[in-house]
Design an enzyme around this catalytic site. Sequence first.
Site, PDB file in Angstrom:
ATOM      1  N   GLY A 127      22.482  23.702  37.667  1.00 32.88           N
ATOM      2  CA  GLY A 127      21.485  23.884  38.730  1.00 32.88           C
ATOM      3  C   GLY A 127      22.127  24.472  39.968  1.00 32.88           C
ATOM      4  O   GLY A 127      23.219  25.041  39.904  1.00 32.88           O
ATOM      5  N   LYS A 165      19.512  30.809  28.130  1.00 35.84           N
ATOM      6  CA  LYS A 165      18.227  30.536  27.481  1.00 35.84           C
ATOM      7  C   LYS A 165      17.213  29.906  28.422  1.00 35.84           C
ATOM      8  O   LYS A 165      16.069  30.291  28.450  1.00 35.84           O
ATOM      9  CB  LYS A 165      18.479  29.611  26.282  1.00 35.84           C
TER      10      LYS A 165
HETATM   11  C1  F6R Z   1      13.159  37.031  26.877  1.00 34.11           C
HETATM   12  C2  F6R Z   1      13.173  35.638  27.280  1.00 34.11           C
HETATM   13  C3  F6R Z   1      12.892  35.314  28.705  1.00 34.11           C
HETATM   14  C4  F6R Z   1      12.022  34.054  28.796  1.00 34.11           C
HETATM   15  C5  F6R Z   1      11.870  33.640  30.266  1.00 34.11           C
HETATM   16  C6  F6R Z   1      10.946  32.451  30.422  1.00 34.11           C
HETATM   17  O1  F6R Z   1      13.417  37.168  25.519  1.00 34.11           O
HETATM   18  O2  F6R Z   1      13.418  34.764  26.493  1.00 34.11           O
HETATM   19  O3  F6R Z   1      12.301  36.386  29.370  1.00 34.11           O
HETATM   20  O4  F6R Z   1      10.785  34.316  28.224  1.00 34.11           O
HETATM   21  O5  F6R Z   1      13.122  33.318  30.804  1.00 34.11           O
HETATM   22  O6  F6R Z   1      11.444  31.334  29.748  1.00 34.11           O
HETATM   23  P1  F6R Z   1      10.508  30.145  29.351  1.00 34.11           P
HETATM   24  O7  F6R Z   1       9.508  30.670  28.384  1.00 34.11           O
HETATM   25  O8  F6R Z   1      11.416  29.124  28.751  1.00 34.11           O
HETATM   26  O9  F6R Z   1       9.853  29.668  30.611  1.00 34.11           O
END
Ligand code: F6R
Length: 607
Positions: A99, A602
């Site tokens: 964070g 991720k």
């Molecule tokens: C692209 C990707 C990112 C996520 C984004 C949102 O392949 O994975 O653009 O879609 O960081 O992440 P979430 O869906 O976890 O809020």
Amino acid sequence: MCGIVAIVGRDAVAQRLFDGLKRLEYRGYDSAGICTVHDGQFERQRAEGKLDNLAAKLREDRPEGTIGIAHTRWATHGAPTEGNAHPHIVGPVALVHNGIIENFKPLRDELIEQGRQFQSETDSEVVAHLVACEVEGGSSPEEAVATVLPRLHGAFAMSFLFRDHPDLVIGARMGAPLTVGYGQGENYLGSDAIALAPWTRHIAYLDEGDWVVARRDGVQIFDRSNQPVTREIVDSGATAEVISKGNHAHFMRKEIFEQPIVVAQTLQSYVRPFEGEVAIPAFDFDLGSVDRVTIVACGTSFYAGMVAKYWFERFARVPVDLDVASEFRYRDPVLEPGGLALFISQSGETADTLAALRHAREQGQKIAVVVNVPTSSMAREADLLLPTRAGPEIGVASTKAFTCQLAVLAALAANFARSRGRMTREEEREIVAHLQEAPEALTRALNHDEDIGAMAHLVAPARDVLYLGRGPDYPMALEGALKLKEISYIHAEGYAAGEMKHGPIALIDDQVPVIVLAPSGPLFEKTVSNMQEVRARGGRIILISDAEGIAAAGDGCIATIEMPKVHPLIAPLVYAVPVQLLAYHVAVLKGTDVDQPRNLAKSVTVE
Ligand code: F6R
């Protein structure tokens, strides 16, 4: 973002800490480290770069000890060097942090004024200093952490290790996830349950502001007012298999191929095929009374939201505002009290989306959340929880979570339409039948894997690639471009096909592959006209369409990818597959790190 593992264990922990980091590597991978306590001393090993570098160092010199903390980093403050890698050790305290400490600058200045010296450029190190000051001043570790936590602004999950307390790990969370794992004679902390899966499935998810004292013989959790609290211990359901690549070379490929199954699994929760009905969970709010929906998300999830905007407006005739989460709060949107705000996220922890959700709640909105991690912060803060059932998504590029989001959003669009009196029973039955066709159509799309692999060489040498689509294929073009750029590092842009002539067509020459998504249907002819405008200027076109579309417009394209002919409602799910596979094969051909592309992480738990 960063990943954290901590073990207060019965036997040597270094290898297990490393294995835990391996399962969290998708969260961040620019440096890593572990620290144990052994014979009254900290033993630490850190390395820049991927975990393999840390593994090499551990083979040379492995920290001993039965208690330790570990971290895999996605740099925010300070370059990804070994010196900035966690754990940070300050006197009797070692720390790992995920964070951002937003007020680190005044805290750091204050500490420097007191004569303290910093070894790294990170914001995190101030926390280790603050806790060390308290401990050196005679406080117990628990008192020290309880004193320091209220001084920190920002988002964090942290674990502390204390040189003089070889039976104690303290963890804390505020705005970033931290789970507690309960073992036999040992206990654990981890950024997610997957990190802890081989050791325990008995997990408690900490609430915002909680902090936890973990010893070998037990765990005590405190809330933000330092009151002891009980958090339910649940079976995480996480197993080691779900995080293996199976027979696939990469997690991304495995996850692309899982789509028929996970979309079917997700749809099971949202349609009643025999009754021909969509079924959204009960909710203390009448969707029929909603007269505006605000959709907020980031990245790929945002593109799912963009497709949903087309569906909600077309089927339910409900106006939709759409924003990327990082902009939403700051433009201070007008939100009528009682409106519905819909947030879409794979992880459920994305800091921008979570902050937007809280802002919307403060503005009196009802909160609906489409999310893949059912124990995430967003899931817990939803009024209407709409889980996707994609299973853990490990590849950094989102694939199966996206198609599952689309499946849920299509069902929600139909539900809206029904509640608003915009859809007859017969039309609903038809929609359900089309949704039920999605898994098979996805399988048929996946059958083109080899053909798509064989055309990757047409795209891999390019410096720029354009993706074009109209209607719901426009967000799919944006998604295709995002997939390509993030894993192959080729510059790519998605455009509404009709927008080309207003500027971007100037980019076209015979070096620029143009990927056109054009299922046959109402927008086909218009898209093909735009495609011809590109071709007339030397553009090299790869057309993704169905047999009918390819027969009508495939001549003169450098390649075509044939998709099954499907109802326009499920076309976005099906057309996700060729853009994912194309990006995947181009990246493999270029030799990039498909599952862990550079500079990414991720779950983005910083704003
Ligand atoms: C692209 C990707 C990112 C996520 C984004 C949102 O392949 O994975 O653009 O879609 O960081 O992440 P979430 O869906 O976890 O809020």
